[in-house]
Design a protein around this motif. Structure first.
Motif, PDB file in Angstrom:
ATOM      1  N   PHE A 240      -8.677   2.286  20.606  1.00  0.00           N
ATOM      2  CA  PHE A 240      -9.280   3.615  20.479  1.00  0.00           C
ATOM      3  C   PHE A 240      -9.183   4.406  21.782  1.00  0.00           C
ATOM      4  O   PHE A 240      -8.932   5.619  21.770  1.00  0.00           O
ATOM      5  CB  PHE A 240     -10.747   3.507  20.054  1.00  0.00           C
ATOM      6  N   ASP A 241      -9.379   3.735  22.921  1.00  0.00           N
ATOM      7  CA  ASP A 241      -9.267   4.421  24.211  1.00  0.00           C
ATOM      8  C   ASP A 241      -7.838   4.897  24.452  1.00  0.00           C
ATOM      9  O   ASP A 241      -7.608   6.025  24.924  1.00  0.00           O
ATOM     10  CB  ASP A 241      -9.701   3.490  25.352  1.00  0.00           C
ATOM     11  N   ALA A 242      -6.865   4.040  24.127  1.00  0.00           N
ATOM     12  CA  ALA A 242      -5.460   4.404  24.314  1.00  0.00           C
ATOM     13  C   ALA A 242      -5.098   5.622  23.465  1.00  0.00           C
ATOM     14  O   ALA A 242      -4.413   6.543  23.929  1.00  0.00           O
ATOM     15  CB  ALA A 242      -4.561   3.221  23.953  1.00  0.00           C
ATOM     16  N   LEU A 243      -5.568   5.638  22.227  1.00  0.00           N
ATOM     17  CA  LEU A 243      -5.298   6.773  21.338  1.00  0.00           C
ATOM     18  C   LEU A 243      -5.999   8.033  21.817  1.00  0.00           C
ATOM     19  O   LEU A 243      -5.428   9.131  21.786  1.00  0.00           O
ATOM     20  CB  LEU A 243      -5.753   6.434  19.910  1.00  0.00           C
ATOM     21  N   ALA A 244      -7.242   7.897  22.271  1.00  0.00           N
ATOM     22  CA  ALA A 244      -8.003   9.055  22.745  1.00  0.00           C
ATOM     23  C   ALA A 244      -7.333   9.697  23.950  1.00  0.00           C
ATOM     24  O   ALA A 244      -7.127  10.923  23.993  1.00  0.00           O
ATOM     25  CB  ALA A 244      -9.431   8.625  23.099  1.00  0.00           C
ATOM     26  N   HIS A 245      -6.963   8.896  24.929  1.00  0.00           N
ATOM     27  CA  HIS A 245      -6.343   9.435  26.149  1.00  0.00           C
ATOM     28  C   HIS A 245      -4.942   9.978  25.862  1.00  0.00           C
ATOM     29  O   HIS A 245      -4.526  10.976  26.455  1.00  0.00           O
ATOM     30  CB  HIS A 245      -6.289   8.352  27.223  1.00  0.00           C
ATOM     31  N   ARG A 246      -4.228   9.326  24.947  1.00  0.00           N
ATOM     32  CA  ARG A 246      -2.888   9.799  24.578  1.00  0.00           C
ATOM     33  C   ARG A 246      -2.944  11.212  24.012  1.00  0.00           C
ATOM     34  O   ARG A 246      -2.164  12.075  24.406  1.00  0.00           O
ATOM     35  CB  ARG A 246      -2.279   8.844  23.551  1.00  0.00           C
ATOM     36  N   PHE A 247      -3.870  11.451  23.117  1.00  0.00           N
ATOM     37  CA  PHE A 247      -3.937  12.765  22.477  1.00  0.00           C
ATOM     38  C   PHE A 247      -4.625  13.814  23.340  1.00  0.00           C
ATOM     39  O   PHE A 247      -4.404  15.003  23.150  1.00  0.00           O
ATOM     40  CB  PHE A 247      -4.587  12.651  21.096  1.00  0.00           C
ATOM     41  N   THR A 248      -5.424  13.374  24.296  1.00  0.00           N
ATOM     42  CA  THR A 248      -5.966  14.332  25.266  1.00  0.00           C
ATOM     43  C   THR A 248      -4.833  14.901  26.114  1.00  0.00           C
ATOM     44  O   THR A 248      -4.737  16.116  26.313  1.00  0.00           O
ATOM     45  CB  THR A 248      -7.006  13.652  26.176  1.00  0.00           C
ATOM     46  N   ILE A 249      -3.955  14.021  26.590  1.00  0.00           N
ATOM     47  CA  ILE A 249      -2.808  14.457  27.390  1.00  0.00           C
ATOM     48  C   ILE A 249      -1.848  15.289  26.538  1.00  0.00           C
ATOM     49  O   ILE A 249      -1.321  16.314  26.993  1.00  0.00           O
ATOM     50  CB  ILE A 249      -2.084  13.232  27.994  1.00  0.00           C
ATOM     51  N   ALA A 250      -1.630  14.866  25.289  1.00  0.00           N
ATOM     52  CA  ALA A 250      -0.730  15.610  24.400  1.00  0.00           C
ATOM     53  C   ALA A 250      -1.272  17.014  24.133  1.00  0.00           C
ATOM     54  O   ALA A 250      -0.508  17.991  24.113  1.00  0.00           O
ATOM     55  CB  ALA A 250      -0.568  14.860  23.070  1.00  0.00           C
ATOM     56  N   TRP A 251      -2.587  17.128  23.953  1.00  0.00           N
ATOM     57  CA  TRP A 251      -3.196  18.440  23.691  1.00  0.00           C
ATOM     58  C   TRP A 251      -3.099  19.353  24.911  1.00  0.00           C
ATOM     59  O   TRP A 251      -2.817  20.541  24.781  1.00  0.00           O
ATOM     60  CB  TRP A 251      -4.654  18.271  23.286  1.00  0.00           C
ATOM     61  N   ILE A 252      -3.311  18.778  26.102  1.00  0.00           N
ATOM     62  CA  ILE A 252      -3.177  19.569  27.332  1.00  0.00           C
ATOM     63  C   ILE A 252      -1.743  20.083  27.465  1.00  0.00           C
ATOM     64  O   ILE A 252      -1.512  21.256  27.780  1.00  0.00           O
ATOM     65  CB  ILE A 252      -3.575  18.723  28.568  1.00  0.00           C
ATOM     66  N   ALA A 253      -0.777  19.204  27.205  1.00  0.00           N
ATOM     67  CA  ALA A 253       0.637  19.598  27.289  1.00  0.00           C
ATOM     68  C   ALA A 253       0.964  20.667  26.249  1.00  0.00           C
ATOM     69  O   ALA A 253       1.685  21.631  26.535  1.00  0.00           O
ATOM     70  CB  ALA A 253       1.529  18.375  27.083  1.00  0.00           C
ATOM     71  N   ALA A 254       0.426  20.522  25.038  1.00  0.00           N
ATOM     72  CA  ALA A 254       0.658  21.506  23.980  1.00  0.00           C
ATOM     73  C   ALA A 254       0.043  22.853  24.342  1.00  0.00           C
ATOM     74  O   ALA A 254       0.621  23.913  24.061  1.00  0.00           O
ATOM     75  CB  ALA A 254       0.082  21.004  22.660  1.00  0.00           C
TER      76      ALA A 254
END
Length: 298
Positions: free
Chosen positions: A35-49
Protein backbone atom coordinates in the motif's frame (compact mmCIF):
# COMPACT_ATOMS: atom_id res chain seq x y z
CA UNK A 1 8.69 6.81 -43.43
CA UNK A 2 10.22 9.12 -40.80
CA UNK A 3 7.01 9.08 -38.75
CA UNK A 4 6.85 5.29 -38.97
CA UNK A 5 10.44 5.05 -37.76
CA UNK A 6 9.60 7.32 -34.82
CA UNK A 7 6.55 5.18 -34.06
CA UNK A 8 8.67 2.02 -33.93
CA UNK A 9 11.13 3.78 -31.60
CA UNK A 10 8.21 4.87 -29.37
CA UNK A 11 6.80 1.34 -29.30
CA UNK A 12 10.23 -0.09 -28.43
CA UNK A 13 10.70 2.41 -25.60
CA UNK A 14 7.19 1.58 -24.36
CA UNK A 15 8.04 -2.13 -24.26
CA UNK A 16 11.32 -1.48 -22.43
CA UNK A 17 9.65 0.67 -19.75
CA UNK A 18 6.86 -1.86 -19.17
CA UNK A 19 9.33 -4.75 -19.17
CA UNK A 20 11.52 -3.18 -16.47
CA UNK A 21 8.62 -1.95 -14.32
CA UNK A 22 8.14 -5.35 -12.66
CA UNK A 23 11.75 -5.29 -11.48
CA UNK A 24 11.33 -1.81 -9.95
CA UNK A 25 8.15 -2.91 -8.18
CA UNK A 26 10.07 -5.82 -6.65
CA UNK A 27 12.81 -3.38 -5.63
CA UNK A 28 10.28 -1.10 -3.93
CA UNK A 29 8.61 -4.00 -2.10
CA UNK A 30 11.87 -4.90 -0.34
CA UNK A 31 11.61 -1.56 1.45
CA UNK A 32 7.93 -0.59 1.67
CA UNK A 33 4.57 -2.30 2.12
CA UNK A 34 2.41 -2.78 -1.01
CA UNK A 35 0.00 0.00 0.00
CA UNK A 36 2.85 2.42 0.78
CA UNK A 37 4.55 1.65 -2.54
CA UNK A 38 1.31 2.28 -4.43
CA UNK A 39 0.55 5.46 -2.49
CA UNK A 40 3.97 7.02 -3.10
CA UNK A 41 3.99 5.88 -6.74
CA UNK A 42 0.76 7.68 -7.53
CA UNK A 43 1.69 10.75 -5.51
CA UNK A 44 4.76 11.17 -7.72
CA UNK A 45 2.74 10.35 -10.85
CA UNK A 46 0.12 12.97 -9.94
CA UNK A 47 2.79 15.63 -9.32
CA UNK A 48 4.35 14.83 -12.70
CA UNK A 49 0.93 14.94 -14.39
CA UNK A 50 0.19 18.31 -12.77
CA UNK A 51 3.49 19.73 -13.98
CA UNK A 52 2.77 18.41 -17.47
CA UNK A 53 -0.71 19.93 -17.40
CA UNK A 54 0.77 23.28 -16.37
CA UNK A 55 3.52 23.06 -18.99
CA UNK A 56 1.04 22.32 -21.80
CA UNK A 57 -1.25 25.07 -20.48
CA UNK A 58 -4.28 22.77 -20.53
CA UNK A 59 -7.24 22.99 -18.18
CA UNK A 60 -9.61 20.23 -17.14
CA UNK A 61 -13.17 21.49 -17.07
CA UNK A 62 -15.51 18.52 -17.29
CA UNK A 63 -19.09 18.04 -16.09
CA UNK A 64 -19.47 15.91 -12.96
CA UNK A 65 -21.04 13.05 -14.93
CA UNK A 66 -17.98 12.86 -17.22
CA UNK A 67 -15.60 12.81 -14.26
CA UNK A 68 -17.67 9.98 -12.75
CA UNK A 69 -17.38 8.01 -16.01
CA UNK A 70 -13.60 8.28 -15.95
CA UNK A 71 -13.49 7.55 -12.20
CA UNK A 72 -15.52 4.36 -12.72
CA UNK A 73 -13.03 3.25 -15.33
CA UNK A 74 -10.22 4.09 -12.89
CA UNK A 75 -11.52 1.31 -10.61
CA UNK A 76 -10.19 -1.14 -13.20
CA UNK A 77 -7.07 0.87 -14.03
CA UNK A 78 -5.13 1.93 -12.04
CA UNK A 79 -6.83 0.64 -8.84
CA UNK A 80 -7.44 -3.08 -9.39
CA UNK A 81 -4.71 -3.45 -12.02
CA UNK A 82 -1.89 -2.16 -9.81
CA UNK A 83 -3.30 -3.60 -6.57
CA UNK A 84 -3.38 -7.14 -7.99
CA UNK A 85 0.02 -6.61 -9.65
CA UNK A 86 1.82 -5.37 -6.53
CA UNK A 87 0.32 -7.94 -4.14
CA UNK A 88 1.03 -10.63 -6.73
CA UNK A 89 4.67 -9.59 -6.91
CA UNK A 90 4.91 -10.02 -3.14
CA UNK A 91 4.46 -13.76 -3.74
CA UNK A 92 6.11 -14.38 -7.11
CA UNK A 93 9.15 -13.35 -9.12
CA UNK A 94 9.11 -10.50 -11.61
CA UNK A 95 10.06 -12.85 -14.45
CA UNK A 96 7.09 -15.16 -13.76
CA UNK A 97 4.79 -12.15 -13.41
CA UNK A 98 6.00 -10.82 -16.75
CA UNK A 99 5.22 -14.12 -18.46
CA UNK A 100 1.71 -14.32 -17.01
CA UNK A 101 1.09 -10.63 -17.76
CA UNK A 102 1.77 -11.35 -21.44
CA UNK A 103 -1.78 -12.72 -21.51
CA UNK A 104 -3.32 -9.20 -21.55
CA UNK A 105 -3.79 -9.10 -25.37
CA UNK A 106 -5.46 -12.52 -25.19
CA UNK A 107 -7.96 -11.49 -22.53
CA UNK A 108 -8.57 -8.26 -24.44
CA UNK A 109 -9.45 -10.22 -27.56
CA UNK A 110 -11.83 -12.54 -25.70
CA UNK A 111 -13.56 -9.74 -23.77
CA UNK A 112 -13.85 -7.54 -26.86
CA UNK A 113 -15.56 -10.44 -28.61
CA UNK A 114 -17.99 -10.98 -25.72
CA UNK A 115 -18.69 -7.36 -24.77
CA UNK A 116 -18.14 -5.39 -27.99
CA UNK A 117 -19.21 -8.25 -30.27
CA UNK A 118 -15.98 -7.98 -32.26
CA UNK A 119 -15.57 -10.94 -34.59
CA UNK A 120 -12.58 -13.27 -34.40
CA UNK A 121 -11.34 -15.85 -36.90
CA UNK A 122 -11.08 -19.57 -36.24
CA UNK A 123 -7.29 -19.26 -36.22
CA UNK A 124 -7.42 -16.50 -33.59
CA UNK A 125 -9.62 -18.67 -31.35
CA UNK A 126 -7.05 -21.46 -31.55
CA UNK A 127 -4.27 -18.95 -30.75
CA UNK A 128 -6.22 -17.75 -27.69
CA UNK A 129 -6.56 -21.32 -26.44
CA UNK A 130 -2.83 -21.86 -27.03
CA UNK A 131 -1.88 -18.90 -24.83
CA UNK A 132 -4.32 -19.93 -22.12
CA UNK A 133 -2.73 -23.40 -22.12
CA UNK A 134 0.68 -21.76 -21.71
CA UNK A 135 -0.52 -19.88 -18.61
CA UNK A 136 -2.16 -23.00 -17.16
CA UNK A 137 1.03 -24.97 -17.79
CA UNK A 138 3.19 -22.47 -15.84
CA UNK A 139 0.71 -22.31 -12.95
CA UNK A 140 0.47 -26.11 -12.86
CA UNK A 141 4.25 -26.61 -12.87
CA UNK A 142 4.61 -24.05 -10.09
CA UNK A 143 2.07 -26.02 -8.08
CA UNK A 144 4.22 -29.17 -8.19
CA UNK A 145 6.12 -29.48 -4.92
CA UNK A 146 3.46 -27.53 -2.99
CA UNK A 147 4.53 -24.10 -4.25
CA UNK A 148 1.23 -22.58 -3.12
CA UNK A 149 2.77 -19.14 -2.56
CA UNK A 150 3.85 -18.89 -6.18
CA UNK A 151 0.42 -20.07 -7.29
CA UNK A 152 -1.17 -17.27 -5.27
CA UNK A 153 1.20 -14.69 -6.74
CA UNK A 154 0.62 -15.79 -10.32
CA UNK A 155 -3.12 -15.91 -9.70
CA UNK A 156 -3.11 -12.28 -8.54
CA UNK A 157 -1.01 -11.22 -11.54
CA UNK A 158 -3.51 -13.03 -13.76
CA UNK A 159 -6.33 -10.98 -12.18
CA UNK A 160 -4.23 -7.89 -12.89
CA UNK A 161 -4.07 -8.92 -16.55
CA UNK A 162 -7.85 -9.38 -16.65
CA UNK A 163 -8.31 -5.90 -15.12
CA UNK A 164 -6.08 -4.41 -17.81
CA UNK A 165 -8.01 -6.24 -20.53
CA UNK A 166 -11.35 -4.97 -19.18
CA UNK A 167 -9.91 -1.46 -19.14
CA UNK A 168 -8.77 -1.82 -22.76
CA UNK A 169 -12.29 -2.82 -23.79
CA UNK A 170 -14.23 -0.18 -21.86
CA UNK A 171 -11.71 2.62 -22.53
CA UNK A 172 -12.02 2.46 -26.32
CA UNK A 173 -15.06 4.72 -26.51
CA UNK A 174 -13.87 6.95 -23.67
CA UNK A 175 -10.59 7.79 -25.37
CA UNK A 176 -12.54 9.14 -28.35
CA UNK A 177 -14.38 11.66 -26.16
CA UNK A 178 -11.57 13.14 -24.04
CA UNK A 179 -7.91 14.01 -24.47
CA UNK A 180 -5.27 11.54 -23.32
CA UNK A 181 -3.92 14.02 -20.76
CA UNK A 182 -7.38 14.59 -19.28
CA UNK A 183 -8.04 10.87 -18.81
CA UNK A 184 -4.53 10.24 -17.48
CA UNK A 185 -4.74 13.12 -15.01
CA UNK A 186 -8.10 12.11 -13.53
CA UNK A 187 -7.10 8.45 -13.28
CA UNK A 188 -3.82 9.37 -11.62
CA UNK A 189 -5.68 11.58 -9.14
CA UNK A 190 -8.08 8.69 -8.43
CA UNK A 191 -5.11 6.39 -7.78
CA UNK A 192 -3.49 8.97 -5.49
CA UNK A 193 -6.64 9.35 -3.37
CA UNK A 194 -7.40 5.62 -3.24
CA UNK A 195 -3.95 4.27 -2.40
CA UNK A 196 -2.93 7.08 -0.04
CA UNK A 197 -6.22 6.58 1.79
CA UNK A 198 -5.69 2.83 2.11
CA UNK A 199 -2.05 3.26 3.18
CA UNK A 200 -2.87 5.85 5.84
CA UNK A 201 -5.79 3.79 7.21
CA UNK A 202 -3.52 0.72 7.36
CA UNK A 203 -0.85 2.67 9.30
CA UNK A 204 -3.43 4.15 11.66
CA UNK A 205 -4.82 0.71 12.48
CA UNK A 206 -1.30 -0.60 13.14
CA UNK A 207 -0.11 2.53 14.96
CA UNK A 208 2.73 3.04 12.48
CA UNK A 209 1.76 6.32 10.81
CA UNK A 210 5.25 7.64 11.59
CA UNK A 211 6.68 5.06 9.18
CA UNK A 212 4.65 6.24 6.17
CA UNK A 213 7.43 8.40 4.69
CA UNK A 214 10.34 6.30 5.98
CA UNK A 215 10.90 4.39 2.67
CA UNK A 216 12.16 7.64 1.10
CA UNK A 217 15.27 7.40 3.28
CA UNK A 218 16.40 4.59 0.95
CA UNK A 219 17.91 5.64 -2.38
CA UNK A 220 16.74 2.46 -4.14
CA UNK A 221 13.15 3.23 -3.18
CA UNK A 222 13.41 6.81 -4.46
CA UNK A 223 14.79 5.56 -7.79
CA UNK A 224 12.05 2.92 -8.04
CA UNK A 225 9.30 5.47 -7.30
CA UNK A 226 10.60 7.97 -9.83
CA UNK A 227 10.72 5.25 -12.48
CA UNK A 228 7.29 3.83 -11.66
CA UNK A 229 5.61 7.18 -11.09
CA UNK A 230 6.94 9.16 -14.04
CA UNK A 231 8.03 6.67 -16.71
CA UNK A 232 5.82 3.65 -16.03
CA UNK A 233 2.61 5.48 -15.09
CA UNK A 234 2.77 8.53 -17.39
CA UNK A 235 5.43 7.90 -20.04
CA UNK A 236 3.95 4.65 -21.34
CA UNK A 237 0.57 6.29 -21.95
CA UNK A 238 2.05 8.89 -24.28
CA UNK A 239 4.45 6.53 -26.04
CA UNK A 240 1.75 3.98 -26.79
CA UNK A 241 -0.66 6.68 -27.93
CA UNK A 242 1.91 8.09 -30.37
CA UNK A 243 2.83 4.65 -31.68
CA UNK A 244 -0.83 3.78 -32.24
CA UNK A 245 -1.30 6.99 -34.23
CA UNK A 246 1.14 5.61 -36.82
CA UNK A 247 0.92 1.81 -36.46
CA UNK A 248 -1.94 -0.66 -36.53
CA UNK A 249 -3.12 -1.99 -33.17
CA UNK A 250 -2.00 -5.51 -34.14
CA UNK A 251 1.50 -4.22 -34.90
CA UNK A 252 1.66 -2.43 -31.56
CA UNK A 253 0.48 -5.52 -29.66
CA UNK A 254 3.47 -7.51 -30.87
CA UNK A 255 5.71 -5.22 -28.79
CA UNK A 256 4.19 -6.73 -25.63
CA UNK A 257 6.28 -9.78 -26.50
CA UNK A 258 9.40 -7.63 -26.22
CA UNK A 259 8.19 -6.33 -22.83
CA UNK A 260 7.82 -9.90 -21.56
CA UNK A 261 11.31 -10.81 -22.75
CA UNK A 262 12.81 -7.75 -21.03
CA UNK A 263 10.96 -8.56 -17.78
CA UNK A 264 12.27 -12.12 -17.75
CA UNK A 265 15.85 -11.12 -18.58
CA UNK A 266 15.88 -8.32 -15.97
CA UNK A 267 14.59 -10.67 -13.30
CA UNK A 268 17.25 -13.27 -14.04
CA UNK A 269 20.26 -11.00 -14.67
CA UNK A 270 19.66 -8.15 -12.21
CA UNK A 271 17.53 -9.70 -9.43
CA UNK A 272 19.09 -13.18 -9.70
CA UNK A 273 15.65 -14.79 -9.82
CA UNK A 274 15.37 -18.53 -10.56
CA UNK A 275 14.29 -19.49 -14.05
CA UNK A 276 13.20 -23.04 -14.87
CA UNK A 277 12.75 -24.89 -18.14
CA UNK A 278 8.96 -24.78 -17.84
CA UNK A 279 9.06 -20.97 -17.70
CA UNK A 280 10.74 -20.97 -21.13
CA UNK A 281 8.25 -23.50 -22.54
CA UNK A 282 5.25 -21.62 -21.14
CA UNK A 283 6.56 -18.25 -22.34
CA UNK A 284 7.08 -19.60 -25.88
CA UNK A 285 3.53 -21.01 -25.94
CA UNK A 286 2.00 -17.74 -24.66
CA UNK A 287 3.98 -15.62 -27.12
CA UNK A 288 3.11 -17.98 -29.98
CA UNK A 289 -0.54 -17.49 -29.11
CA UNK A 290 -0.18 -13.69 -29.01
CA UNK A 291 1.56 -13.63 -32.41
CA UNK A 292 -1.15 -15.93 -33.75
CA UNK A 293 -3.91 -13.62 -32.52
CA UNK A 294 -2.28 -10.70 -34.33
CA UNK A 295 -1.55 -12.42 -37.63
CA UNK A 296 -4.30 -15.05 -38.06
CA UNK A 297 -6.82 -12.39 -38.99
CA UNK A 298 -8.16 -13.87 -42.23
Amino acid sequence: MVEKRKAYIAATLYAMIVGLSFMFVKMALTIATPFDALAHRFTIAWIAASVLLLFKKETINLPTKDIIKIACLAILYPTLFFAFQVFGLVHTSSSEAGIVHASVPIFTLVLASLILREKTTYGQKIAVMLSVLGIIYILYMNGIGDKSISLLGNGLVLLSAVSAALYNVFARNLTKCYSLLTITYIMTLFGLITFNGLAIISHMLNGTINLFMQPFTHLNFVIAMLYLGILSSLGTSYLSNYALSQLQASQMSVFSNLATLITVLAGIVILNEPFHYYHAIGACVIIAGIVGVNYLRD
